[in-house]
Design an enzyme around this catalytic site. Structure first.
Site, mmCIF file in Angstrom:
data_model
loop_
_atom_site.group_PDB
_atom_site.id
_atom_site.type_symbol
_atom_site.label_atom_id
_atom_site.label_comp_id
_atom_site.label_asym_id
_atom_site.label_seq_id
_atom_site.Cartn_x
_atom_site.Cartn_y
_atom_site.Cartn_z
ATOM 1 N N ARG A 90 -1.008 8.336 4.384
ATOM 2 C CA ARG A 90 0.066 7.326 3.789
ATOM 3 C C ARG A 90 0.758 8.117 2.612
ATOM 4 O O ARG A 90 0.199 8.904 1.954
ATOM 5 C CB ARG A 90 -0.652 6.225 3.493
ATOM 6 C CG ARG A 90 -1.310 5.268 4.536
ATOM 7 C CD ARG A 90 -2.041 3.985 4.131
ATOM 8 N NE ARG A 90 -3.431 4.482 3.630
ATOM 9 C CZ ARG A 90 -4.381 3.663 3.121
ATOM 10 N NH1 ARG A 90 -4.179 2.484 3.028
ATOM 11 N NH2 ARG A 90 -5.569 4.345 2.633
ATOM 12 N N LYS B 216 -4.201 6.576 -2.555
ATOM 13 C CA LYS B 216 -5.653 6.086 -2.902
ATOM 14 C C LYS B 216 -5.993 6.522 -4.322
ATOM 15 O O LYS B 216 -5.233 7.202 -5.083
ATOM 16 C CB LYS B 216 -6.280 7.262 -1.840
ATOM 17 C CG LYS B 216 -6.567 6.627 -0.560
ATOM 18 C CD LYS B 216 -7.081 5.343 -0.240
ATOM 19 C CE LYS B 216 -8.441 5.132 -0.481
ATOM 20 N NZ LYS B 216 -8.837 3.863 -0.074
ATOM 21 N N TYR C 223 -4.532 2.148 -5.465
ATOM 22 C CA TYR C 223 -5.874 1.340 -5.197
ATOM 23 C C TYR C 223 -6.834 2.515 -6.051
ATOM 24 O O TYR C 223 -6.738 3.533 -6.180
ATOM 25 C CB TYR C 223 -6.326 1.848 -3.739
ATOM 26 C CG TYR C 223 -5.582 0.856 -2.631
ATOM 27 C CD1 TYR C 223 -5.591 -0.601 -2.901
ATOM 28 C CD2 TYR C 223 -4.900 1.131 -1.673
ATOM 29 C CE1 TYR C 223 -5.131 -1.608 -2.025
ATOM 30 C CE2 TYR C 223 -3.962 0.300 -0.646
ATOM 31 C CZ TYR C 223 -4.497 -1.024 -1.008
ATOM 32 O OH TYR C 223 -3.527 -1.842 -0.088
ATOM 33 N N HIS D 104 -10.612 0.798 -6.942
ATOM 34 C CA HIS D 104 -11.869 0.434 -6.592
ATOM 35 C C HIS D 104 -12.868 0.892 -7.451
ATOM 36 O O HIS D 104 -13.877 1.651 -6.892
ATOM 37 C CB HIS D 104 -12.255 0.985 -5.054
ATOM 38 C CG HIS D 104 -11.198 0.644 -4.006
ATOM 39 N ND1 HIS D 104 -11.448 -0.796 -3.528
ATOM 40 C CD2 HIS D 104 -10.162 1.156 -3.125
ATOM 41 C CE1 HIS D 104 -10.261 -0.866 -2.683
ATOM 42 N NE2 HIS D 104 -9.508 0.166 -2.314
ATOM 43 N N GLU E 274 -5.645 -3.367 -5.839
ATOM 44 C CA GLU E 274 -6.439 -4.595 -5.041
ATOM 45 C C GLU E 274 -7.072 -5.650 -5.939
ATOM 46 O O GLU E 274 -7.556 -6.508 -5.664
ATOM 47 C CB GLU E 274 -7.815 -3.712 -4.607
ATOM 48 C CG GLU E 274 -8.837 -3.062 -5.516
ATOM 49 C CD GLU E 274 -8.467 -1.941 -6.259
ATOM 50 O OE1 GLU E 274 -7.516 -1.233 -5.857
ATOM 51 O OE2 GLU E 274 -9.344 -1.373 -6.931
ATOM 52 N N ASP F 196 -15.209 0.691 0.511
ATOM 53 C CA ASP F 196 -14.435 0.990 -0.631
ATOM 54 C C ASP F 196 -15.076 0.419 -1.853
ATOM 55 O O ASP F 196 -14.644 0.870 -3.097
ATOM 56 C CB ASP F 196 -12.946 0.998 -0.457
ATOM 57 C CG ASP F 196 -12.778 -0.432 -0.088
ATOM 58 O OD1 ASP F 196 -13.625 -1.516 0.008
ATOM 59 O OD2 ASP F 196 -11.502 -0.705 0.188
#
Ligand code: NAI
Ligand code: PYR
Ligand code: MG
Length: 371
Positions: free
Chosen positions: A15, A75, A94, A96, A118, A270
């Site tokens: 991505r 990511k 993101y 996490h 997120e 994740d």
């Protein structure tokens, strides 16, 4: 503002955080956009597409990172990316963090302002920047799990829809949110017998009403989990406590009660995973076997369908990217109470309570960070 879009370097991550369409919007508002050479290739966007949108294509990774005020990624930053971050930079991606102590410490040490996709919220109680990728991952979970049920993958050899005269496979989904509902829909479409477990009665009511008995809903208790382990051919882990480490709902001891060759798909990996025996895997080697049970625990499932995922993700992130670029991070977060909880780390401190709790750190209120 100077905005940089690096090429993703996580294993099999295709991505990209900004499409040429997004670059055109930013450039049109007077911002400068640098995109790393070939960053969009995996999602079907060429360097010349970005150039046509007014972005600069940068082949030199050092120059790309050093010149940026705002860095857009998909990511969580990998170690070599964390090492590049500086205190004057804002990172939007993101993160996490509750599952990654080393990353949390690295981001604190960088001094950078780190905003996570997120943990941004919306007025309906949802997570609008997680939802599009949860939709993708939920839909993928069943196809990944069905493949894992094949004998060659170590599976039990159950075909989910069954055949005339042979009962379908049983799929249990733990957590009936965005991932869970999308997984259940796919499993239902394949003809499996589908049950969703959730702790939220309100959510179970919505699902019961929507599927009119075609999907069974069960309140999630230790007994319900024991029964799911005994009966299911596939269990999909789809729980979330926003920003926090996932609770371990299927223990190693429970694997002994499962049918040999059954499959656990831990989409919640994740956030650390909701099965005791889960550990993150990659698309290169997505599964492993513990006590005869196949585990699929890929932490970036949507990366495998990068074209669809990039379009879905960037549709959701673009308004927030534009606000960051136009107003600067402080004003953008101050103006939007749903954007504010996106702030996870700033100036060496954790600003998200559940992340601080995961590692016994002190957190500061994000409202104080933007004041
Ligand atoms: N591996 C991957 O590539 C991806 C992973 N995810 C992850 O999937 C997970 C689920 O995300 P969403 O569906 O968007 O979250 P969501 O917030 O829409 O749904 C979570 C559901 O879990 C339920 N829940 C919480 N604790 C529970 C418990 N103890 N027992 C049963 N149910 C419980 C909640 O009531 C809620 O309905 C997250 O960890 C998310 O980060 C999302 C996208 C991609
Ligand atoms: C949500 C997430 O971690 C992903 O899409 O990769
Ligand atoms: Mg990770």
């Amino acid at each position: 503002m100077k905005i940089a879009v690096p090429k993703e370097i996580k294993n099999h991550e295709y991505r990209v955080a900004l499409t040429p369409t997004g670059a055109r919007e930013l450039v049109g508002r007077g911002h400068s956009v640098s995109v790393q050479a070939a960053a969009g290739e995996g999602a079907g966007f060429s360097d010349s597409d970005y150039e046509a949108a007014g972005a600069k294509v940068e082949a030199n990774v050092d120059a790309l990172w050093q010149s940026a005020e705002l860095i857009l990624k998909v990511k969580e930053p990998q170690a070599e990316e964390v090492a590049r971050l500086t205190a004057s930079q804002t990172l939007f991606t993101y993160l996490h963090l509750a599952a990654e102590e080393t990353l949390t410490q690295g981001l604190m040490a960088s001094g950078a302002t780190c905003i996570a996709y997120e943990t941004i919220t919306d007025a309906k109680g949802g997570l609008p920047l997680l939802a599009p990728m949860s939709t993708v991952a939920g839909r993928m979970a069943v196809q990944a799990g069905a493949h894992s049920l094949e004998k060659a993958q170590g599976g039990s050899g159950v075909l989910l829809p069954g055949v005339p005269g042979v009962a379908p496979g049983k799929v249990t989904v733990i957590g009936g949110g965005v991932v869970g509902e999308n997984a259940a829909r796919m499993a239902l479409g394949l003809g499996a017998e589908v049950t969703i477990l959730d702790k939220s009665i309100a959510r179970l009511e919505v699902l019961d009403d929507r599927y009119q008995g075609r999907i069974k809903t069960v309140y999630s208790t230790a007994d319900a989990l024991d029964q799911a382990a005994k009966e299911s051919d596939m269990i999909i882990g789809a729980v979330l406590i926003p920003g926090a480490a996932a609770p371990k709902l299927i223990t190693r001891a429970m694997l002994a009660d499962m049918k040999p060759g059954s499959v656990l798909v831990d989409v919640a990996i994740d956030q650390g995973g909701c099965f005791e025996t889960s550990k993150p895997t990659t698309h290169a080697e997505p599964t492993y076997i513990v006590d005869g049970i196949v585990h699929y625990c890929v932490a970036n499932m949507p990366g495998a369908v990068a074209r669809t995922s990039t379009l879905g993700l960037t549709n959701a992130t673009l308004p927030f990217v534009l606000a960051l670029a136009d107003k600067g991070w402080q004003q953008a977060l101050k103006d939007d109470p749903h954007f504010l909880p996106g702030l996870n780390v700033h100036n060496g401190q954790v600003t998200y309570q559940a992340v601080a709790d995961a590692f016994g750190l002190k957190s500061i209120d994000p409202a104080n960070a933007v004041a």
